[in-house]
Design an enzyme around this catalytic site. Structure first.
Site, mmCIF file in Angstrom:
data_model
loop_
_atom_site.group_PDB
_atom_site.id
_atom_site.type_symbol
_atom_site.label_atom_id
_atom_site.label_comp_id
_atom_site.label_asym_id
_atom_site.label_seq_id
_atom_site.Cartn_x
_atom_site.Cartn_y
_atom_site.Cartn_z
ATOM 1 N N ARG A 227 27.856 -12.228 5.016
ATOM 2 C CA ARG A 227 26.923 -11.866 3.739
ATOM 3 C C ARG A 227 26.046 -13.111 3.785
ATOM 4 N NH1 ARG A 227 27.725 -7.309 3.349
ATOM 5 N NH2 ARG A 227 28.840 -5.920 2.049
ATOM 6 N N GLU A 256 18.857 -10.048 -1.173
ATOM 7 C CA GLU A 256 18.281 -8.978 -0.683
ATOM 8 C C GLU A 256 17.836 -7.906 -1.610
ATOM 9 O OE1 GLU A 256 21.420 -6.936 1.894
ATOM 10 O OE2 GLU A 256 21.523 -8.974 2.944
ATOM 11 N N HIS A 274 19.432 -5.926 6.981
ATOM 12 C CA HIS A 274 20.869 -5.725 6.752
ATOM 13 C C HIS A 274 21.306 -4.377 7.248
ATOM 14 C CE1 HIS A 274 24.644 -6.038 3.763
ATOM 15 N NE2 HIS A 274 24.866 -5.398 4.809
HETATM 16 C C1 DGY Z 1 29.140 -3.306 4.428
HETATM 17 O O1 DGY Z 1 29.668 -2.393 4.965
HETATM 18 O O2 DGY Z 1 29.499 -4.287 3.950
HETATM 19 C C2 DGY Z 1 27.954 -3.419 5.201
HETATM 20 O O3 DGY Z 1 27.484 -4.943 5.202
HETATM 21 C C3 DGY Z 1 27.021 -2.645 4.580
HETATM 22 O O4 DGY Z 1 26.767 -3.026 3.327
#
Ligand code: DGY
Length: 309
Positions: A227, A256, A274
């Site tokens: 993250r 983001e 992402h």
């Molecule tokens: C998740 O599944 O958490 C990925 O980062 C996509 O949001």
């Protein structure tokens, strides 16, 4: 009669199609802070890995019983607020592990061997003026993984195929053949590539800061498929600019889809939107699991993938 589902996230068409066919969807994606009156009685809320499901939002929905997250990460959900109300939360673990681990390797190889720059080098004709600069060897290098969960372990398995020497940090040592370091700083100081594979939330907020980046050092490369909030992005941009670390490959960002403006101007960072889990197959599997969780809830059956208690 179709059951109502409140949706607060942009979702892929392969999920939307089936969702709208099966449920009466109230779409508050554009402005979840300003819910239509029709939303206030919903029992099911559909979000994604980047959604913010705050205490405030939960409080606005007195009938809410389930929050279904299309994604493995649920750090945007105020789990404490949900628990206090007995609201269940589900997510989509496992089905995306391979893709995220693959993409960590893609970033690692991409920035280490500078594949994006190499592509531009050929396209712009710069090759005629001389050879491309030397890049960084990946095979046999030392890899540090922050967070040896499902995704971290999948990255380690792939890295083992590149004969990388693997180390990790986490809450406690695990029964794995990799070296454990008790702190992120110690791990960073011991490796060439440092990969973030932990989720977001308060516990990991800015875990990678100036001290960690300086420990990684001028030859170190940072990769993030966890993250964005795990990295202090301002500190990272400064470290990259001043060459206090060698390079970075990032799939996730603090804010983001905004990216720290200083990162955009640097050529020692490889940026991705992402997309680590965004393959057709995996998004299909995530959609299936999301719908299975919703269906199980409305049928009063056991939820396939609730978040861990
Ligand atoms: C998740 O599944 O958490 C990925 O980062 C996509 O949001």
């Amino acid at each position: 009669m179709k059951s109502h589902v409140l949706k607060i996230a942009r979702l892929p068409e392969l999920l939307n199609e089936r969702l709208y066919a099966q449920y009466e969807v109230i779409d508050a994606t554009e402005n979840p802070a300003d819910l239509p009156a029709s939303a206030l009685g919903v029992r099911a809320l559909l979000a994604n890995g980047e959604s913010r499901v705050s205490r405030e939002l939960i409080e606005k929905l007195p009938e809410l019983e389930i929050i279904v997250v299309f994604g493995v990460g649920y750090d945007g959900v105020d789990v404490q607020a949900a628990r206090e109300r007995g609201i269940r939360v589900t997510h989509t673990p496992d089905v995306l592990t391979d893709d995220v681990a693959d993409f960590a390797m893609a970033l690692l190889l991409g920035i280490g061997r500078r594949t994006a720059d190499a592509d531009r080098f050929v396209r712009t004709g710069a090759w005629s003026d001389g050879p491309f600069p030397f890049t960084r060897k990946v095979s046999g290098a030392r890899l540090g993984i922050i967070g040896l969960g499902r995704i971290g372990k999948a990255i380690a398995r792939r890295a083992a195929g590149f004969d990388m020497r693997i180390a990790y940090t986490g809450r406690k040592p695990q029964d794995v053949p990799y070296d454990f370091f008790a702190s992120v700083v110690e791990l960073a100081a011991a490796v060439d590539f440092l990969v973030i594979a932990v989720g977001g939330g308060e516990q990991t907020l800015h875990l990678v800061d100036t001290e960690v980046l300086d420990a990684l050092g001028p030859q170190g490369i940072l990769i993030n498929v966890g993250r964005g909030s795990v990295i202090n992005e301002g500190a990272l941009a400064a470290a990259l600019r001043d060459k206090r670390i060698y390079a970075a490959g990032l799939d996730v960002f603090e804010n983001e889809p905004q990216v720290h403006p200083d990162l955009l101007g640097l050529d020692n960072v490889l940026l991705a939107p992402h997309m680590a889990s965004a393959t057709q197959d995996t998004r299909q599997a995530m959609a299936d699991l999301t719908l299975s969780n919703l269906a199980a809830y409305f049928a009063g059956e056991a939820l396939p993938t609730p978040i861990p208690v």
